[in-house]
Design a protein around this motif. Structure first.
Motif, short mmCIF file in Angstrom:
data_model
loop_
_atom_site.label_atom_id
_atom_site.label_comp_id
_atom_site.label_asym_id
_atom_site.label_seq_id
_atom_site.Cartn_x
_atom_site.Cartn_y
_atom_site.Cartn_z
N TYR A 44 -9.18 -8.73 -5.61
CA TYR A 44 -8.96 -7.33 -5.97
C TYR A 44 -10.24 -6.66 -6.44
N GLU A 45 -10.41 -5.39 -6.04
CA GLU A 45 -11.48 -4.58 -6.62
C GLU A 45 -10.95 -3.19 -6.92
N TRP A 74 -8.36 -6.92 4.65
CA TRP A 74 -8.05 -5.88 3.67
C TRP A 74 -6.64 -5.36 3.92
N LYS A 75 -5.84 -5.27 2.86
CA LYS A 75 -4.47 -4.80 2.99
C LYS A 75 -4.43 -3.29 2.82
N GLU A 76 -3.34 -2.68 3.30
CA GLU A 76 -3.14 -1.24 3.15
C GLU A 76 -1.70 -1.01 2.71
N ASN A 77 -1.52 -0.28 1.61
CA ASN A 77 -0.17 0.02 1.14
C ASN A 77 0.49 1.07 2.03
N LEU A 83 -5.54 2.44 0.14
CA LEU A 83 -5.37 1.73 -1.12
C LEU A 83 -4.44 0.53 -0.95
N SER A 84 -4.64 -0.47 -1.78
CA SER A 84 -3.75 -1.63 -1.75
C SER A 84 -3.62 -2.27 -3.12
N ILE A 113 -7.36 1.02 -6.14
CA ILE A 113 -7.49 -0.43 -6.24
C ILE A 113 -7.27 -0.96 -4.83
N TRP A 114 -8.01 -2.02 -4.45
CA TRP A 114 -7.89 -2.60 -3.12
C TRP A 114 -7.76 -4.11 -3.22
N LYS A 115 -7.00 -4.71 -2.27
CA LYS A 115 -6.93 -6.15 -2.23
C LYS A 115 -7.21 -6.68 -0.83
N LYS A 116 -7.85 -7.85 -0.83
CA LYS A 116 -8.15 -8.52 0.42
C LYS A 116 -7.37 -9.83 0.41
#
Lengths: 87, 162
Positions: free
Chosen positions: B55-56, B141-144, A84-85, B128-131
């Protein structure tokens, strides 16, 4: 027993498969999350890029890839969930 | 007369208004509104500069995870009155807000702690994901760090929920 499920692909998994979603028929149930993941890998080998950095969400509950057994019903959503991000 | 606590979650393709989030948690029984705004940094990654984020979300599950998150907040800080999270979807330019959170509480202590917990748990659990998109037109793609199954984490994820 088997079930027809709706598999949802998000983020990188969507890019790897080229799909936002697909119906997958006749998935054995009950099934371990490991076997479910393998089934998806057979359909979309490029998902192996996510190996060890992915979980599934079955009926909107996270399930780690492993021994946990899930039961599936017709129409259930199974999501492929990369790290997730949000925020 | 007691007020019904509100949990408000919205995904939006439009720019976010901090005032709207604050208004959503306003309460005459509360002396504090705690706010967190997450904005898009202009990071440099090697020779590439971040120009924005895409974001998606798994929208229905983001809503249900938010509901669980609010229940968790209320268990830890029972005085919390209202919780509001607005999160962007789609393209967010550098400098714009990607998430706005507001929490109201009678006194500031609980609200300040709750808002920290809220952003941490959102990053750990809400789908939720962000690139990141760079000026070279590449993207990644980022990773928390907070996410238990990200590559950053050493330990095996044990996250099966009952």
């Amino acid at each position: 027993m088997t079930a027809n499920v709706l598999v949802l692909f998000f983020a990188q998994s969507r890019e790897l498969t080229g799909l936002k979603q697909e119906e997958v028929a006749a998935v054995p149930t009950p099934i371990s999350s490991q076997d479910l993941w393998r089934l998806l890998l057979r359909r979309h080998p490029r998902l192996s890029v996510l190996q060890d950095q992915v979980v599934l969400a079955v009926r909107q509950q996270y399930v780690a890839i492993g021994d946990q057994v899930v039961t599936l019903g017709d129409g259930d959503e199974v999501a492929v969930v990369p790290p997730l991000s949000g925020g | 007369m007691s007020e019904e606590p509100r949990d408000v979650f919205r995904l939006s393709r439009d720019w976010l208004s901090v005032q709207e989030a604050v208004d959503a948690v306003n309460s005459t029984s509360c002396g504090a509104v705690s706010v967190f705004i997450g904005t898009t940094r202009e990071d440099q990654v090697g020779s590439r500069k971040v120009i924005g984020l895409e974001y998606e979300a798994y929208e229905s599950m983001a809503q249900s995870e938010f509901t669980k998150l609010c229940a968790d907040i209320r268990e830890r800080w029972p005085t919390v009155m209202h919780v509001c999270v607005h999160h962007r979807l789609g393209w967010v330019k550098v400098g714009e807000a990607s998430v706005v959170m507001a929490i109201s509480s009678p006194h500031r202590g609980d609200g300040q702690q709750a808002i920290q917990h809220c952003i941490e748990q959102l990053k750990a659990n809400v789908p939720i994901w962000k690139k990141e998109v760079y000026d070279t037109q590449e993207a990644s793609w980022k990773e928390n760090l907070e996410c238990r199954w990200s590559a950053h984490r050493q330990e095996t994820p044990i996250i099966n929920q009952q």
